[in-house]
Write a protein that holds these residues in place. Structure first.
Motif, PDB file in Angstrom:
ATOM      1  N   ARG A  88       0.811  -1.221   0.000  1.00 23.58           N
ATOM      2  CA  ARG A  88       0.000   0.000   0.000  1.00 23.58           C
ATOM      3  C   ARG A  88       0.842   1.269   0.000  1.00 23.58           C
ATOM      4  O   ARG A  88       0.306   2.357  -0.153  1.00 23.58           O
ATOM      5  N   VAL A  89       2.156   1.119   0.174  1.00 25.37           N
ATOM      6  CA  VAL A  89       3.042   2.292   0.209  1.00 25.37           C
ATOM      7  C   VAL A  89       4.323   1.980  -0.565  1.00 25.37           C
ATOM      8  O   VAL A  89       4.952   0.944  -0.344  1.00 25.37           O
ATOM      9  N   GLU A  90       4.685   2.892  -1.458  1.00 22.07           N
ATOM     10  CA  GLU A  90       5.958   2.798  -2.187  1.00 22.07           C
ATOM     11  C   GLU A  90       6.839   3.962  -1.763  1.00 22.07           C
ATOM     12  O   GLU A  90       6.403   5.116  -1.757  1.00 22.07           O
ATOM     13  N   LEU A 116       6.591  -1.374   0.450  1.00 22.84           N
ATOM     14  CA  LEU A 116       6.535  -1.857   1.818  1.00 22.84           C
ATOM     15  C   LEU A 116       5.422  -2.891   1.970  1.00 22.84           C
ATOM     16  O   LEU A 116       4.302  -2.693   1.503  1.00 22.84           O
ATOM     17  N   GLY A 117       5.728  -3.997   2.652  1.00 17.64           N
ATOM     18  CA  GLY A 117       4.727  -5.016   2.948  1.00 17.64           C
ATOM     19  C   GLY A 117       4.221  -5.769   1.739  1.00 17.64           C
ATOM     20  O   GLY A 117       3.090  -6.258   1.743  1.00 17.64           O
ATOM     21  N   GLN A 122       7.022 -11.523  -4.300  1.00 21.27           N
ATOM     22  CA  GLN A 122       6.994 -10.364  -5.190  1.00 21.27           C
ATOM     23  C   GLN A 122       8.296  -9.574  -5.044  1.00 21.27           C
ATOM     24  O   GLN A 122       8.802  -9.400  -3.927  1.00 21.27           O
ATOM     25  N   ASP A 123       8.836  -9.115  -6.155  1.00 24.92           N
ATOM     26  CA  ASP A 123      10.039  -8.286  -6.131  1.00 24.92           C
ATOM     27  C   ASP A 123       9.648  -6.912  -5.594  1.00 24.92           C
ATOM     28  O   ASP A 123       8.934  -6.158  -6.257  1.00 24.92           O
ATOM     29  N   ASP A 124      10.094  -6.589  -4.374  1.00 26.53           N
ATOM     30  CA  ASP A 124       9.635  -5.364  -3.714  1.00 26.53           C
ATOM     31  C   ASP A 124      10.628  -4.211  -3.785  1.00 26.53           C
ATOM     32  O   ASP A 124      10.437  -3.179  -3.138  1.00 26.53           O
TER      33      ASP A 124
END
Length: 236
Positions: A88-90, A116-117, A122-124
């Protein structure tokens, strides 16, 4: 790369120039400006990036703090709300350099992004490189932008975005602009995206923007569909 689009982007950028454009959303550098901090925050009805929605059509908020050196070097930290890969936050850390030469204005930067989260698997995180060339001809400024990530966020691998933008003043406070770009990706869809709209300076620090976005990939889902997006930016 789509050759007609790339040719149009190059031609749009290298038109006859009268003076360098001072670009609010790019030109952090001015030869007469001392080193300083700057801050931005805002919100919009949809978080559109490279033509596609990062919030699936839902509203978002964003913020940025930046250090601008008199030499043209800058560094910043940013965040924006998204709805992608379970996150929900980049967040983003960026460093770059703006400079002027041969009648052109340049902006080159490198950034590192984190979601985040994000869901497991998944590649974060991803590196992204950006290069802008800006020219001004009369009341209109043109920008050519190239962005590349060797390994993008989520399931996307290598991705490249080439974009050209034209922008002009309608009045002292009102500006119009139109943008056309092409995105090509490994393990992701290739598509063309565009937008056109108006930005109004309510005060010296606050802008309102109303913009129509579209792509040629509407059949891939709502993230690529047409949308009218309103946003507000406060900079100080």
């Amino acid at each position: 790369m789509n050759r007609p689009l790339l040719a149009a982007a190059v031609l749009g950028t290298f038109l006859p120039v009268e003076a360098m454009a001072q670009d609010r959303d790019n030109a952090r550098y001015s030869a007469d400006e001392a080193s300083h901090w700057s801050f931005e925050t805002g919100a919009g009805t949809d978080n559109r990036s490279k033509g596609a929605s990062k919030t699936d059509g839902e509203p978002y908020v964003f913020g940025e703090v930046q250090w601008n050196a008199a030499s043209g070097f800058y560094a910043d930290a940013e965040f924006e709300t998204i709805d992608a890969s379970g996150s929900r936050v980049e967040t983003e850390m960026e460093a770059g350099w703006q400079f002027a030469a041969v009648g052109l204005e340049f902006d080159t930067s490198v950034s590192h992004k984190w979601r985040l989260g994000a869901d497991a698997g998944q590649d974060d995180a991803a590196w992204e490189y950006q290069f802008d060339v800006i020219r001004d001809f009369g009341p209109v400024d043109a920008r050519l932008r190239l962005e590349h990530s060797p390994d993008g966020l989520g399931s996307t691998r290598s991705t490249t975005w080439v974009e050209t933008r034209l922008r002009w003043a309608v009045s002292d406070r009102l500006r119009a602009s139109t943008t056309l770009g092409r995105r090509e990706q490994d393990n992701g869809p290739d598509y063309t995206g565009w937008n056109a709209g108006l930005a109004y300076g309510v005060t010296e620090t606050t802008d309102l923007d109303l913009r129509w976005h579209g792509t040629d990939a509407e059949d891939l889902g709502s993230a690529y569909g047409n949308a009218l997006v309103a946003s507000v930016l406060v900079a100080f």
